[in-house]
Design an enzyme around this catalytic site. Structure first.
Site, PDB file in Angstrom:
ATOM      1  N   GLY A  25       0.832  -1.202   0.000  1.00  0.00           N
ATOM      2  CA  GLY A  25       0.000   0.000   0.000  1.00  0.00           C
ATOM      3  C   GLY A  25       0.863   1.246   0.000  1.00  0.00           C
ATOM      4  O   GLY A  25       1.820   1.344   0.777  1.00  0.00           O
ATOM      5  N   SER A  28      -4.018   5.438   0.232  1.00  0.00           N
ATOM      6  CA  SER A  28      -4.934   5.381   1.376  1.00  0.00           C
ATOM      7  C   SER A  28      -4.726   4.121   2.215  1.00  0.00           C
ATOM      8  O   SER A  28      -5.071   4.099   3.399  1.00  0.00           O
ATOM      9  CB  SER A  28      -6.385   5.441   0.898  1.00  0.00           C
ATOM     10  OG  SER A  28      -6.664   4.357   0.039  1.00  0.00           O
ATOM     11  N   GLU A  99     -11.052  -0.626  -5.569  1.00  0.00           N
ATOM     12  CA  GLU A  99     -10.090   0.015  -6.476  1.00  0.00           C
ATOM     13  C   GLU A  99     -10.475  -0.173  -7.940  1.00  0.00           C
ATOM     14  O   GLU A  99      -9.613  -0.198  -8.808  1.00  0.00           O
ATOM     15  CB  GLU A  99      -8.681  -0.541  -6.215  1.00  0.00           C
ATOM     16  CG  GLU A  99      -8.258  -0.517  -4.767  1.00  0.00           C
ATOM     17  CD  GLU A  99      -8.328   0.867  -4.133  1.00  0.00           C
ATOM     18  OE1 GLU A  99      -8.432   1.862  -4.868  1.00  0.00           O
ATOM     19  OE2 GLU A  99      -8.292   0.959  -2.904  1.00  0.00           O
TER      20      GLU A  99
END
Ligand code: BEZ
Length: 198
Positions: A25, A28, A99
């Protein structure tokens, strides 16, 4: 904007024998996971930089007024710091949906902060996707971010929360910080109810 990468992503990686997978990641996911995980560790990948070059029509903006969120752009010799999550394969059903606005899964090699490595998946929105906005001046990007808001909240909060999270990890990102420095004064309320998760 009708581009949904969910079905494409399901076909991209087969988890087969893997019971657990690392996910990298860099946006966010650093400050808001929103899914169960087995382990979480600071990590980085090489050959990419984080850039606010992806349009957000579904989370931090609207189809009429898209916001901007991060994707990764290739850059030789670069390192991008973030957070790695060890997750079960079924979590990708949730992530593929979250996503779906142009991001595809790619395989990558992670380096943890202790120097060890692992294979991982990462979501990247490349220039071929319909929501891609690409580069602009820092002032233009910050101005767009300051004005945009969507079901997941204000775009400026996404930017400042990401900047704060990176600073908290000791990994300040010059691109992210430059955009924070260009943000106009904060005067707009959150006009959405902020019910979404990203
Ligand atoms: C992330 O936070 O790393 C992330 C960015 C874009 C899509 C999916 C996840």
């Amino acid at each position: 904007m009708d581009i949904d990468t969910t079905a494409v992503n399901r076909l991209r990686q087969r988890f087969g024998e893997h019971e657990q997978i690392w996910l990298f990641g860099y946006g966010s996911l650093i400050f808001k996971a929103g899914f169960p995980y087995l382990e979480r560790k600071q990590a980085s990948i090489t050959g990419h930089v984080r850039r606010f070059w992806q349009g957000s029509h579904d989370h931090r903006g609207t189809p009429e007024f898209p916001g901007r969120v991060v994707t990764l752009a290739p850059q030789a010799g670069a390192t991008c710091s973030g957070m790695a999550y060890l997750i079960l394969p079924e979590v990708f059903d949730y992530l593929d949906h979250r996503e779906k606005n142009g991001y595809l899964r790619f395989s990558t090699t992670l380096t943890f902060d202790d120097g060890s490595n692992a294979q991982a998946l990462v979501y990247i929105a490349d220039p071929d996707n319909a929501a891609y906005l690409g580069p602009a001046t820092d002032t233009a990007i910050a101005g767009q971010i300051a004005a945009a808001s969507g079901p997941s909240g204000r775009n400026r909060d996404y930017l400042t929360e990401l900047a704060d999270a990176l600073a908290g990890l000791g990994k300040t990102d010059p691109h992210v910080q430059a955009l924070v420095d260009c943000l106009p004064p904060d005067s707009s309320p959150d006009t959405f109810n902020n019910t979404d998760s990203r």
